[in-house]
Write a protein that holds these residues in place. Structure first.
Motif, mmCIF file in Angstrom:
data_model
loop_
_atom_site.group_PDB
_atom_site.id
_atom_site.type_symbol
_atom_site.label_atom_id
_atom_site.label_comp_id
_atom_site.label_asym_id
_atom_site.label_seq_id
_atom_site.Cartn_x
_atom_site.Cartn_y
_atom_site.Cartn_z
ATOM 1 N N THR A 93 0.504 -1.213 -0.137
ATOM 2 C CA THR A 93 0.150 -0.041 -0.019
ATOM 3 C C THR A 93 0.853 1.227 -0.034
ATOM 4 O OG1 THR A 93 -1.929 -1.189 1.522
ATOM 5 C CG2 THR A 93 -1.698 1.455 1.305
ATOM 6 N N ARG A 94 1.878 1.368 1.012
ATOM 7 C CA ARG A 94 2.830 2.160 1.035
ATOM 8 C C ARG A 94 3.513 2.605 -0.403
ATOM 9 N NH1 ARG A 94 5.741 1.208 5.849
ATOM 10 N NH2 ARG A 94 7.578 0.213 4.561
ATOM 11 N N GLY A 141 2.373 2.127 -3.237
ATOM 12 C CA GLY A 141 1.374 2.448 -4.555
ATOM 13 C C GLY A 141 0.904 1.322 -4.953
ATOM 14 N N GLU A 162 -2.698 2.853 -5.400
ATOM 15 C CA GLU A 162 -2.644 4.188 -5.235
ATOM 16 C C GLU A 162 -3.892 4.848 -5.890
ATOM 17 O OE1 GLU A 162 0.732 5.344 -7.634
ATOM 18 O OE2 GLU A 162 0.077 4.478 -9.436
ATOM 19 N N GLU A 163 -4.654 4.186 -6.744
ATOM 20 C CA GLU A 163 -5.887 4.639 -7.466
ATOM 21 C C GLU A 163 -6.830 5.080 -6.085
ATOM 22 O OE1 GLU A 163 -9.902 2.797 -9.614
ATOM 23 O OE2 GLU A 163 -8.057 1.682 -9.465
ATOM 24 N N SER A 198 -5.395 5.223 -2.338
ATOM 25 C CA SER A 198 -4.986 5.758 -1.167
ATOM 26 C C SER A 198 -3.473 5.128 -1.297
ATOM 27 C CB SER A 198 -5.380 5.830 0.056
ATOM 28 O OG SER A 198 -4.689 6.105 1.073
ATOM 29 N N THR A 199 -2.452 5.726 -0.693
ATOM 30 C CA THR A 199 -1.042 5.167 -0.415
ATOM 31 C C THR A 199 -0.856 5.218 1.173
ATOM 32 O OG1 THR A 199 0.121 7.355 -0.994
ATOM 33 C CG2 THR A 199 -0.133 5.805 -2.733
#
Length: 246
Positions: A159-160, A162, A165-166, A168-169
């Protein structure tokens, strides 16, 4: 797969690379069907109604290779209960579910790419992204172990970087929803709190596994799953494997 490698690199290699495991089991089929029905609710293919889900369940249940009818009946009843728990949890969930069964592929380092699939992608009220994994196993990990659960940690790591990323990151945590377990008449939910940059254990875990794969180091690692490991009879860490390595 990351969790499997961390548990025992040798078993991971034999299962994932040497393909020494047997064909798909009824337990895997059970999980696949429940996941597919949960996804159908999220995308609007089926209504959040137990009768509609069981009707679809009945249409495919006979495809699972059960050895005995009583086993098929028992697991069908357990699947129905799991779906009821899912619907109750899904209906009470206050986060926004933005997608289900999401494939991802993302670089988490100069030479490491993580590929996988997330059961559910949700956004919390602060905009954090929460990955939810639906579980159909009978034996959940301890709540203490979930704090550093490899699968949930990797979801937060990607997640961090990307992967989603659509939406959230920003990691908002991750959860295991144990559909075959209940606590006080509700499905058992095990949460891993949001991981920040200071939570380096998951970066070190993935980096260490990447290094071991490159170096072709697949050591046998004793763990609490050894008792039911399919490769125990050839394992150098146990007496049963002595005949193979002697």
């Amino acid at each position: 797969a990351v969790a499997a490698f961390d548990r025992c690199p040798r078993a991971w290699f034999l299962d994932r690379e040497a393909h020494a495991a047997e064909s798909t089991s009824t337990a895997q089929g059970f999980g696949s069907i429940v996941h597919a029905l949960a996804e159908a609710v999220v995308v609007g293919e089926l209504p959040p109604d137990i009768d509609a889900l069981v009707e679809r369940l009945d249409a495919v249940w006979h495809l699972l290779p059960y050895d005995a009818r009583w086993q098929a009946v028992r697991d069908h009843n357990e699947a129905r209960v799991a779906l009821q728990r899912f619907l109750a949890w899904h209906g009470a969930n206050t986060r926004e579910c933005v997608s289900a069964e999401v494939d991802f592929e993302v670089a988490v380092g100069p030479d490491i790419v993580v590929r996988g699939r997330a059961d559910r992608i949700e956004l919390d009220h602060a905009g954090g992204l929460v990955v939810v994994d639906l579980k159909t196993t009978r034996s959940p990990p301890s709540d203490e172990r979930v704090k550093t659960d490899a699968q949930l940690g990797v979801y937060q790591l990607v997640t961090r970087h990307g992967a989603f990323e659509e939406w959230s990151t920003t990691p908002g945590g991750a959860e295991l929803v144990q559909l075959r377990k209940s606590v006080r008449n509700a499905v058992k939910v095990q949460r891993q709190h949001p991981l920040g940059q200071e939570d380096a254990w998951v970066d070190e875990l993935v980096g260490g596994i990447g290094g071991s794969i490159r170096a072709e180091e697949f050591v046998a690692r004793t763990n609490d799953g050894c008792g039911y490991c399919r490769f125990r009879t050839s394992c150098p860490s146990h007496d049963e494997g002595g005949q193979v390595i002697s």
